[in-house]
Design an enzyme around this catalytic site. Structure first.
Site, PDB file in Angstrom:
ATOM      1  N   TYR A   1     -27.611 -22.883   1.363  1.00 31.92           N
ATOM      2  CA  TYR A   1     -26.546 -23.605   2.053  1.00 31.92           C
ATOM      3  C   TYR A   1     -25.862 -22.667   3.061  1.00 31.92           C
ATOM      4  CZ  TYR A   1     -22.222 -26.237   2.725  1.00 31.92           C
ATOM      5  OH  TYR A   1     -21.167 -26.911   3.281  1.00 31.92           O
ATOM      6  N   ASP A   2     -25.533 -21.454   2.578  1.00 34.12           N
ATOM      7  CA  ASP A   2     -24.877 -20.493   3.465  1.00 34.12           C
ATOM      8  C   ASP A   2     -25.778 -20.149   4.652  1.00 34.12           C
ATOM      9  OD1 ASP A   2     -22.782 -20.503   1.781  1.00 34.12           O
ATOM     10  OD2 ASP A   2     -23.259 -18.600   0.799  1.00 34.12           O
TER      11      ASP A   2
ATOM     12  N   SER B   1     -16.267 -12.789  -2.040  1.00 33.01           N
ATOM     13  CA  SER B   1     -17.516 -12.953  -2.772  1.00 33.01           C
ATOM     14  C   SER B   1     -18.159 -11.574  -2.940  1.00 33.01           C
ATOM     15  CB  SER B   1     -18.395 -13.889  -1.966  1.00 33.01           C
ATOM     16  OG  SER B   1     -19.526 -14.203  -2.718  1.00 33.01           O
TER      17      SER B   1
ATOM     18  N   GLU C   1     -21.417  -3.765 -14.623  1.00 31.62           N
ATOM     19  CA  GLU C   1     -21.048  -4.821 -15.569  1.00 31.62           C
ATOM     20  C   GLU C   1     -21.961  -6.004 -15.333  1.00 31.62           C
ATOM     21  OE1 GLU C   1     -17.027  -4.609 -14.040  1.00 31.62           O
ATOM     22  OE2 GLU C   1     -17.182  -6.708 -13.450  1.00 31.62           O
TER      23      GLU C   1
ATOM     24  N   LYS D   1     -23.161  -9.699 -14.377  1.00 31.76           N
ATOM     25  CA  LYS D   1     -22.692 -10.743 -13.470  1.00 31.76           C
ATOM     26  C   LYS D   1     -22.732 -12.051 -14.247  1.00 31.76           C
ATOM     27  CE  LYS D   1     -22.853 -12.241  -8.729  1.00 31.76           C
ATOM     28  NZ  LYS D   1     -22.917 -13.662  -8.880  1.00 31.76           N
TER      29      LYS D   1
ATOM     30  N   LYS E   1     -19.968  -1.441  -9.258  1.00 30.80           N
ATOM     31  CA  LYS E   1     -18.709  -1.199  -8.546  1.00 30.80           C
ATOM     32  C   LYS E   1     -18.453   0.302  -8.468  1.00 30.80           C
ATOM     33  CE  LYS E   1     -16.725  -5.509 -10.178  1.00 30.80           C
ATOM     34  NZ  LYS E   1     -15.821  -6.205 -11.093  1.00 30.80           N
TER      35      LYS E   1
ATOM     36  N   LYS F   1     -29.296  -8.716  -8.028  1.00 31.46           N
ATOM     37  CA  LYS F   1     -29.787  -9.981  -8.594  1.00 31.46           C
ATOM     38  C   LYS F   1     -31.187  -9.771  -9.160  1.00 31.46           C
ATOM     39  CE  LYS F   1     -26.697 -13.243  -7.388  1.00 31.46           C
ATOM     40  NZ  LYS F   1     -26.986 -14.359  -6.580  1.00 31.46           N
TER      41      LYS F   1
HETATM   42  S1  IVH Z   1     -16.382  -8.683  -9.007  1.00 28.79           S
HETATM   43  C1  IVH Z   1     -14.142  -9.284  -4.642  1.00 28.79           C
HETATM   44  N1  IVH Z   1     -17.639  -8.892 -11.254  1.00 28.79           N
HETATM   45  O1  IVH Z   1     -19.703 -13.540  -8.705  1.00 28.79           O
HETATM   46  C2  IVH Z   1     -15.099  -9.976  -5.548  1.00 28.79           C
HETATM   47  N2  IVH Z   1     -17.643 -10.751  -9.820  1.00 28.79           N
HETATM   48  O2  IVH Z   1     -21.326 -13.972  -6.366  1.00 28.79           O
HETATM   49  C3  IVH Z   1     -15.309  -9.101  -6.735  1.00 28.79           C
HETATM   50  N3  IVH Z   1     -18.811 -12.697 -10.710  1.00 28.79           N
HETATM   51  O3  IVH Z   1     -17.028 -14.204  -6.554  1.00 28.79           O
HETATM   52  C4  IVH Z   1     -16.030  -9.827  -7.754  1.00 28.79           C
HETATM   53  N4  IVH Z   1     -19.411 -11.790 -12.610  1.00 28.79           N
HETATM   54  O4  IVH Z   1     -16.759 -14.897  -9.048  1.00 28.79           O
HETATM   55  C5  IVH Z   1     -17.297  -9.509 -10.118  1.00 28.79           C
HETATM   56  N5  IVH Z   1     -18.678  -8.942 -13.325  1.00 28.79           N
HETATM   57  C6  IVH Z   1     -18.345  -9.539 -12.190  1.00 28.79           C
HETATM   58  C7  IVH Z   1     -18.723 -10.870 -11.919  1.00 28.79           C
HETATM   59  C8  IVH Z   1     -18.351 -11.442 -10.714  1.00 28.79           C
HETATM   60  C9  IVH Z   1     -19.442 -12.875 -11.861  1.00 28.79           C
HETATM   61  C10 IVH Z   1     -18.689 -13.716  -9.650  1.00 28.79           C
HETATM   62  C11 IVH Z   1     -17.379 -13.674  -8.879  1.00 28.79           C
HETATM   63  C12 IVH Z   1     -17.809 -13.500  -7.438  1.00 28.79           C
HETATM   64  C13 IVH Z   1     -19.213 -14.004  -7.474  1.00 28.79           C
HETATM   65  C14 IVH Z   1     -20.024 -13.487  -6.310  1.00 28.79           C
END
Ligand code: IVH
Length: 740
Positions: free
Chosen positions: A47-48, A94, A125, A127, A316, A340
């Site tokens: 979509y993006d 995101s 961590e 996802k 991170k 991913k």
């Molecule tokens: S950190 C500034 N950590 O994945 C955004 N996001 O595809 C930092 N998500 O919008 C996000 N697990 O909603 C972070 N361990 C995790 C995550 C996570 C799932 C989601 C989050 C983000 C989206 C991006």
């Protein structure tokens, strides 16, 4: 071909114009589909990619940029109509993705270069495949919990989040900042998900495609209008949801360091945990990106065993100072990246290929498979799109097939495992006639591959689909209708007991029509009608054993009565006019104010309405000339359906001289008491004003309620007059002079 695989830019303007038109139609369709089903048939990435491609073409050929392009109109796919809007204090970003060890190393090299350091500590961590949520705490008290929405404004789901029972209304400990936003993910635990789906199926309710949809569906429920039993079910489902927090917004790194001794992301989690928030135990800190890559590889070999579905690993930078130095792009922070995993693949048996006919008459073959667990959810069916795709994939009925699913993406049959054939497999033959009504199938246009059932008026599958659509959340939101109700009303066990031949009779239904209906009982496992001692099991969904109407029957009639006075745009969506989803319908309703005025408008006028355009204009004109469509309008009107917005001053209201707000631009923001977001916009338009989306010097008023954020700040900076809900009401009734 995937939607993302779009051709390269072509210099030829005509070709670009064609492509722009195609992209707009597809994006609008997908956006509407998302509104209706809260799910999509393409991945977010595809979509993006389409939106980006459209932006690119518009950049190259500015003359092709129209006001109604999805790049110009408000409301991404996350826009909604159900919950009050909440502006996030800080935008919810995101994450960028990498898909290989090399890409990960390249990201780390950039980080280390930009940070000017040879040694950077990384945190990994999981996802979580769930729903992003923003918790706003002020001095330790939970003020709002909101979905991500478009990143700037989300939906207020505070009540439902509190009902989960695991998110503190008051943080424990002390030293809480005046304002902190905690970001995290709400998810449906995998084990509870399978259980939920089994129960949904047994109750004849829709099953969820994956835990993420289940999480979103459970969280985005409303209490209003629910019977006590349904309310109890809703609460039960909310209690099954879990949240894990993974970051902070609106509390700048500098302030974190000043107000607490915390200097690293890993320490942030310790702090959040001390405050009583649910943090994950799966984070790890590494001294180099090589160690991170090794961890990701090992973890990838044995995913699972975690309470939630995962769709990768987030890496991170641990040091918070570096977050500040590295900053963010408009989309994502530079100090984090999502790795991913490739999609998961499993083998299963292709038991059959069945053709289903949808609301629009499209005949779609789909694979019926032995249930298989893939990427965290059980898959039984996958679309095969059309007969050509079945051929291209080379699958035979009876084959062992490779089934693929990537996280939340729709399952896909990749192809057969030819070595496992034993000669009993047979080829699929696309039927020539509609499996539901026997009408010969035909392409809508000469060179279309898709086949359609042309019997739009009476094909039971199409009528059932349209009736179900009328009840959906994006249309008239009739909770007591649904998939099961639509089937009962249009295709009961005995066709002669069907009270509806088409949707024209929907608002004429009486108890006498409902009571005699009987439907087959289906087995939740197989989806087949249940047969006991050679007899098909039947139930009367609307009549109790003692002959009294069931709650479902009385609720359905009450819901229908209420639906007659729904907003005009919802009535328009309910009519199943091609391409007219909520976005176009809202634009039409706001501009014309009545169905009568829409009908009286010519192609050019329709096409010039922002958010409408030529494709939708043609679809409207085509729809109005069909007699049985006219019959729907006549019978709905006779039954009391309201086809206009009361008080709307007529076509082009925004430009109409004499409206009390004529020439005035108002930006509504936050939760204005007594108005939904769309209600506030409609009220402004109905008074002849313009409803703005961003604040500038040209804005006359900002109407701000609780939860207002950056727009309010901007208004204060620019000295734009700010009104609360009462002031806004006064403005609408008495005009600008009364409130200046
Ligand atoms: S950190 C500034 N950590 O994945 C955004 N996001 O595809 C930092 N998500 O919008 C996000 N697990 O909603 C972070 N361990 C995790 C995550 C996570 C799932 C989601 C989050 C983000 C989206 C991006």
């Amino acid at each position: 071909m995937s939607d993302a695989a779009l051709p390269e830019a072509r210099p030829d303007l005509d070709a670009a114009a064609d492509e722009v038109e195609r992209l707009i139609a597809r994006i609008v369709q997908l956006r509407d589909e998302y509104y209706e089903n809260n799910a999509s048939t393409v991945s977010d990435e595809d979509y993006d990619a389409m939106v980006r491609r459209l932006e690119q073409l518009e950049e190259q050929h500015p003359e092709l940029r129209t006001q109604d392009s999805p790049t110009q109109t408000v409301g991404g796919r996350a826009e909604t109509t159900m919950f009050a809007p909440v502006e996030h204090a800080e935008r919810m970003l995101s994450l960028d993705n990498v898909f290989s060890r090399e890409e990960l190393a390249a990201w780390a090299a950039r980080v280390e270069r930009d940070a000017g350091r040879a040694h950077v500590r990384y945190l990994t961590e999981l996802k979580i495949d769930g729903l992003a949520i923003n918790l706003r705490y002020e001095r330790g008290r939970l003020i709002t919990a909101a979905t991500r929405g478009d990143g700037v404004v989300g939906e207020d789901v505070t009540q439902n989040v509190l009902s989960m029972g695991t998110i503190p209304a008051q943080l424990t400990g002390n030293g809480h900042p005046d304002l902190v936003e905690i970001r995290g993910e709400i998810f449906f635990p995998v084990a509870a998900f399978d259980d939920l789906n089994a129960r949904q199926a047994a109750a004849g309710e829709r099953v969820f495609a994956n835990p993420r949809n289940a999480a979103s569906g459970s969280l985005r429920q409303k209490e209003e209008g629910k019977s006590p039993e349904r309310l109890a079910l809703m609460q039960e489902r909310l209690r099954l949801l879990r949240m894990l927090v993974h970051g902070i917004g609106a509390w700048p790194v500098r302030a974190i360091e000043r107000e607490t001794p915390v200097t690293a992301q890993s320490e942030v989690y310790e702090l959040l945990s001390e405050w009583g928030l649910p943090t994950s135990s799966h984070y790890r800190v590494f001294e180099s990106i090589d160690e991170v890559a090794e961890y990701i590889r090992r973890y990838g070999e044995n995913r699972g065993g975690v309470e939630h579905q995962i769709d990768g690993v987030v890496v991170k930078v641990d040091d918070l100072d570096l977050h500040l130095e590295l900053g963010a792009t408009s989309r994502a922070p530079r100090w984090a990246i999502a790795y991913k995993y490739p999609p998961e693949e499993v083998h299963t048996k292709l038991e059959n290929i069945v053709v289903s006919v949808g609301r629009t008459g499209r005949a779609t073959p789909f694979a019926v498979m032995t249930p298989a667990l893939v990427a965290g959810s059980t898959v039984r069916q996958a679309t095969l799109h059309n007969q050509q795709v079945v051929k291209q994939k080379g699958v035979l009925i009876g084959d062992t097939v490779v089934l693929r699913k990537a996280g939340d993406v729709i399952p896909e049959v990749l192809g057969p495992v030819v070595e496992l054939r034993d000669g009993t497999e047979r080829e699929f033959v696309m039927p020539t006639d509609c499996p539901e009504c026997g009408t010969p199938l035909a392409p809508a246009k000469e060179d279309d591959i898709d086949l359609r059932c042309p019997n739009a008026r009476s094909c039971p599958a199409q009528v059932r689909g349209r009736v179900e659509h009328i009840g959906s959340r994006g249309a008239l939101d009739i909770e007591a209708l649904g998939e099961v109700g639509a089937a009962a009303l249009t295709q009961p066990y005995l066709p002669e007991e069907a009270p509806l031949e088409t949707e024209a009779g929907l608002f004429e239904l009486t108890l006498d029509d409902l009571l005699p209906i009987r439907v087959r009982v289906h087995d939740p496992e197989t989806g087949m009608p249940r047969v006991v001692d050679g007899e098909t099991k039947l139930v009367a969904p609307y009549q109790k054993k003692n002959g009294e109407p069931t709650k479902g029957a009385t609720e359905l009639l009450a819901n229908l009565e209420k639906a007659k006075t729904q907003l005009l745009w919802r009535i328009l969506v309910a009519l199943s006019i091609r391409h007219v989803g909520p976005v176009a319908a809202r634009a039409l309703a706001a501009h014309f104010g009545s169905l009568h005025a829409i009908r009286a408008a010519g192609r050019d006028e329709l096409a010039s309405v922002p958010g409408v355009g030529p494709i939708i204009a043609d679809a409207l004109l085509d729809w109005f000339v069909v007699d049985w469509h006219q019959e729907i309008l006549d019978r709905w009107a006779a039954a009391g359906v309201q086809f206009e917005t009361p008080g709307h001053p007529g076509p082009g209201a925004a430009q109409v001289e004499g409206g009390i707000l004529s020439g005035i631009t108002v930006v509504p923001t936050g939760a204005l008491e007594g108005f939904s977001r769309e209600g506030a916009v409609e009220a402004i338009l109905a008074a002849g004003g313009k409803a703005g989306n961003s604040v500038s010097k040209k804005t006359d008023f900002v109407a701000a309620g609780p939860g207002a954020g950056s727009k309010l700040t901007k208004a204060e900076e620019l000295g734009v007059p700010i009104l609360d809900a009462d002031g806004f009401r006064r403005l609408l009734e008495e005009g600008p002079d009364a409130v200046r």
